[in-house]
Design a protein around this motif. Structure first.
Motif, short mmCIF file in Angstrom:
data_model
loop_
_atom_site.label_atom_id
_atom_site.label_comp_id
_atom_site.label_asym_id
_atom_site.label_seq_id
_atom_site.Cartn_x
_atom_site.Cartn_y
_atom_site.Cartn_z
N THR A 85 -39.94 -57.32 68.67
CA THR A 85 -39.08 -56.57 67.76
C THR A 85 -38.68 -55.23 68.36
N GLN A 86 -39.62 -54.61 69.08
CA GLN A 86 -39.34 -53.33 69.73
C GLN A 86 -38.49 -53.48 70.98
N ALA B 259 -34.14 -45.91 64.25
CA ALA B 259 -34.94 -46.62 65.26
C ALA B 259 -35.79 -45.65 66.07
N ASN C 236 -36.72 -54.47 53.97
CA ASN C 236 -36.98 -54.82 55.37
C ASN C 236 -36.33 -53.76 56.27
N ARG C 237 -37.07 -52.68 56.53
CA ARG C 237 -36.51 -51.56 57.30
C ARG C 237 -36.19 -51.98 58.73
N ASN C 238 -37.04 -52.80 59.33
CA ASN C 238 -36.79 -53.27 60.69
C ASN C 238 -35.47 -54.05 60.74
N ALA D 44 -40.83 -51.25 60.14
CA ALA D 44 -40.59 -50.58 61.43
C ALA D 44 -41.65 -49.53 61.74
N TYR E 52 -44.31 -49.59 63.82
CA TYR E 52 -44.78 -50.51 64.84
C TYR E 52 -46.20 -50.21 65.31
N TYR F 16 -38.87 -47.44 68.01
CA TYR F 16 -38.23 -48.65 68.53
C TYR F 16 -37.75 -48.37 69.96
N ALA G 243 -38.78 -44.66 64.19
CA ALA G 243 -39.74 -45.75 64.05
C ALA G 243 -40.44 -46.10 65.36
N ARG H 158 -44.84 -54.07 60.06
CA ARG H 158 -43.83 -54.44 61.06
C ARG H 158 -42.43 -54.43 60.47
N VAL H 159 -42.25 -55.04 59.30
CA VAL H 159 -40.91 -55.09 58.73
C VAL H 159 -40.46 -53.72 58.23
#
Length: 718
Positions: free
Chosen positions: A394-395, A578, A543-545, A356, A358, A583, A581, A353-354
């Motif tokens: 997060t998304q 994003a 932490n990519r997210n 990204a 998902y 997002y 990932a 998750r961190v």
């Protein structure tokens, strides 16, 4: 400040985390007197083809093979103590080396081993009679193998045992591989202990290691990682590999098992640091239960020390052993296996998750939920649903997030009490609170956060984490309402808890949230500082997210500061990251980009970005983002001095601003409503109805005054 040179050799052997750290150093020391000198084989560029490219101070030097002349000079330098070196010896070495200096050095040492070159303290000599008997191996591996073949049986055995441990090894570990094991070590899923015998031959091993040092096959390090031991390293990784390949395969399994046991016993409080190495030894020893356990420990260690890619690899290794059928458990141990499976899937999901990633994270949490169902644990199932909800949050998928939290709430209530159920019920209600804030219902958000707070008091560190998140949720609700002092107060309390827990990821998250409050208040300088600090933490811990989110917000602060070119660069980067990932909550990113493009006078592009922001805001049902998009569309229409088409309908500036104002009024975002009033007023004053413009401006000033937004008041002169 003195200049510093960091010399890093053989970095093609480095793991991804180490390479990322070198990247980080290069980026953050660019203005310091620091030189990073890295040596690697071309294999590094197969893993990272563009490593270092694009940096102003990066230079790549490709070393060519030595010429014949340079090779002869190297031979002369190595044999400088020998008088009258025969030409045939020189040509023998140069001809076989093909410009490889390491080959030259090792071939000469092979000739010393074979007594062709006779060394002494003062003068070396060459025995020409032996020269004709020399068979020169065609490869460097062959030269190294020839050197190994000349060792005594004791030397070869010790070196082979050392190679099993690794390029770096310890004298006591080498002794242990030659002995049995005494103390029992229990596996995860069985009760069977290992039975070993006392180690012996300490003096003999020490003597042989000194002999190998004298032959420059190994080096001794000044300091050792383990107390009471001497630490050594093979001269070259290739030498270690050649030595390892000479170990009989039937002996390797036992050696690796003993190596793992030695490391486990001697690591003490630092056992987590060596968990990955211990796991690899158990894997090579073909002991899947222990390999699984130690890979799981290694995954946890990597996650806690912010090495995400390493953590993902280790967790997947651990789960692979459990899921492949390689770990055979007694019926009474099946519960323990499912508990481990649940723990490792949760850890894997968090790291994904961190990063990204998902969809992979959601799949890991689904597997966690399946393990929880096998354990018939309602609190654990609730936790899995909450984790899935966190990914969806997060998304930016608010509807899916709310549905997942409702499942978690139902399971937690069904558990009928207990700390685990209480924590998960609190988390579910708090996540619902955050959804309500994003959907424009701050009053409901505050009510849910308060209910969650009442559930988690006295529930340990997990309860404190939920408490911190609830305080943040209250802060979010207050800043939505424009009550910025209360928002700062609650978020600062949350930040304090995470600092006490030493959780850097959530410290960065709260710094970003405080930046949001500062930006909504109109203090773009303070917001920029908060976002920058959060972004630095996110990059340091992988932490990519967080990096995507914080960089986007940094771009928004740059827009407020008038740094439009830099803002556009930041925002285009976040949209690219994003999108890759998966997002879905990109509406705000496009709105910020539209504002940056407006600032640069690129009206057509700004309009396209604002329309995209509107479209994405509708997809995730985020009313705040919809209102912001309509405001920017009004600005685009005003600056263009023409109407703009939205959903096939022609919209003039006033109708866009009216749409924005209506939504902000409905969701009670007073500060943003005042900004829309100001933008609408400026349009009317410049090209519409001046009297209407003065009324709107006065209303905006009244709102800024009531909300104590002094900076925005100064930006809104009558």
């Amino acid at each position: 400040e003195l200049p510093t040179v960091l010399y890093l050799d053989d970095i093609h052997w480095a793991d991804d985390g180490s390479l990322d750290f070198i990247d980080y150093l290069a980026l953050h020391c660019v203005h310091d007197p620091v030189m990073l000198l890295c040596l690697a084989r071309p294999a590094l560029l197969e893993r990272r083809p563009a490593w270092g490219e694009g940096r102003e101070r990066h230079t790549r030097l490709t070393l060519q093979p030595l010429s014949k002349k340079e090779s002869r000079q190297l031979v002369e330098e190595i044999l400088r103590r020998a008088h009258g070196v025969p030409a045939e010896l020189r040509e023998l070495v140069v001809g076989g080396a093909e410009g490889n200096p390491f080959y030259v050095e090792e071939l000469i040492k092979m000739l010393i081993d074979q007594r062709v070159i006779v060394t002494s303290a003062d003068v070396w000599s060459v025995d020409v009679t032996r020269l004709g008997e020399v068979q020169v191996p065609p490869t460097l591996t062959g030269v190294l193998q020839a050197r190994l073949d000349r060792l005594t049986p004791e030397e070869k055995t010790v070196l082979q045992r050392a190679s099993v441990i690794g390029r770096v090894f310890w004298d006591d570990a080498v002794e242990h591989l030659g002995a049995g094991v005494t103390a029992p070590v229990r596996r995860v899923t069985t009760r069977e202990p290992f039975t070993l015998h006392p180690p012996a031959g300490e003096a003999e091993v020490a003597r042989v290691l000194e002999s190998l040092r004298g032959k420059e096959l190994i080096y001794r390090r000044e300091a050792a990682a383990f107390a009471g031991t001497r630490e050594y390293t093979f001269k070259h990784a290739l030498l270690r590999d050649v030595t390892y390949e000479s170990v009989l395969k039937r002996e390797r399994r036992d050696y690796h098992r003993r190596g793992a046991e030695w490391l486990a016993r001697h690591s003490g409080g630092r056992v987590g640091e060596y968990a990955g190495l211990i796991a690899e030894h158990f894997e090579r020893a073909q002991v899947p239960a222990d390999a699984a356990e130690w890979y799981g420990r290694a995954g946890r260690q990597a996650r806690e020390t912010y090495a995400p890619e390493t953590a993902i690899r280790y967790y997947r290794k651990a789960l692979g052993f459990l899921n492949s059928g390689g770990v055979v458990a007694e019926p009474e141990d099946e519960l323990a296996l499912n508990a481990l499976r649940m723990e490792w899937y949760e850890g894997l999901g968090e790291v994904l998750r961190v990063q990204a990633r998902y969809s992979e994270a959601v799949e890991a949490y689904r597997q966690m939920r399946a393990a929880a169902e096998a354990l018939q644990s309602s609190p654990a199932q609730a936790r899995a649903w909450n984790e899935i909800a966190l990914v969806e949050s997060t998304q930016g998928d608010n509807r899916a997030c709310f549905e997942s939290t409702q499942r978690a709430e139902m399971l937690a209530r069904a558990a009928g009490g207990g700390p685990g159920a209480g924590v998960e019920l609190g988390r579910a209600l708090n996540l619902q609170s955050q959804v309500c804030s994003r959907l424009g219902d701050p009053r409901a958000a505050m009510m849910l956060a308060d209910r969650a707070l009442s559930l988690v008091d006295g529930l340990g560190d997990e309860g404190r984490r939920v408490r911190a998140e609830c305080l943040k949720s209250l802060g979010m609700a207050y800043h939505t309402l424009g009550q910025f002092e209360q928002a700062e107060e609650f978020k600062s309390l949350s930040l304090g808890i995470y600092r006490e827990l030493a959780d850097r990821r959530y410290v960065g998250n709260l710094l970003n949230s405080l930046g949001e409050t500062a930006r909504l208040r109109g203090d773009y300088g303070a917001a920029f500082a908060r976002y920058s600090e959060a972004l630095q933490i996110a990059r340091e811990i992988g932490n990519r997210n967080g990096e995507i989110l914080y960089l986007s917000n940094l771009g928004a602060a740059r827009v407020g500061l008038g740094e439009y070119e830099e803002a556009e660069a930041d925002l285009r980067q976040t949209i690219e990251l994003a999108t890759a990932a998966g997002y879905v909550g990109l509406s705000e990113n496009y709105r910020f980009l539209a504002e940056a493009l407006l600032g640069r006078g690129r009206l057509a592009e700004a309009g396209e970005a604002a329309l995209r922001a509107l479209e994405l805001g509708r997809e995730i049902e985020n009313h705040e983002h919809l209102a912001e998009a309509w405001r920017v569309l009004g600005l685009v229409a005003s600056d263009s001095e023409s109407a703009i088409e939205v959903d096939g309908e022609t919209r003039d500036p006033a109708s866009c601003f009216a749409q924005s104002l209506a939504i902000f009024s409905r969701i009670q975002m007073e500060a943003e409503r005042a900004r829309t009033l100001r933008d609408w007023a400026r349009h009317e004053l410049s090209s519409g109805d001046p009297e209407r413009g003065r009324q709107l401006l006065a209303e905006a000033r009244d709102s800024f005054q009531r909300l104590n937004m002094q900076l925005e008041l100064e930006r809104t002169p009558l």
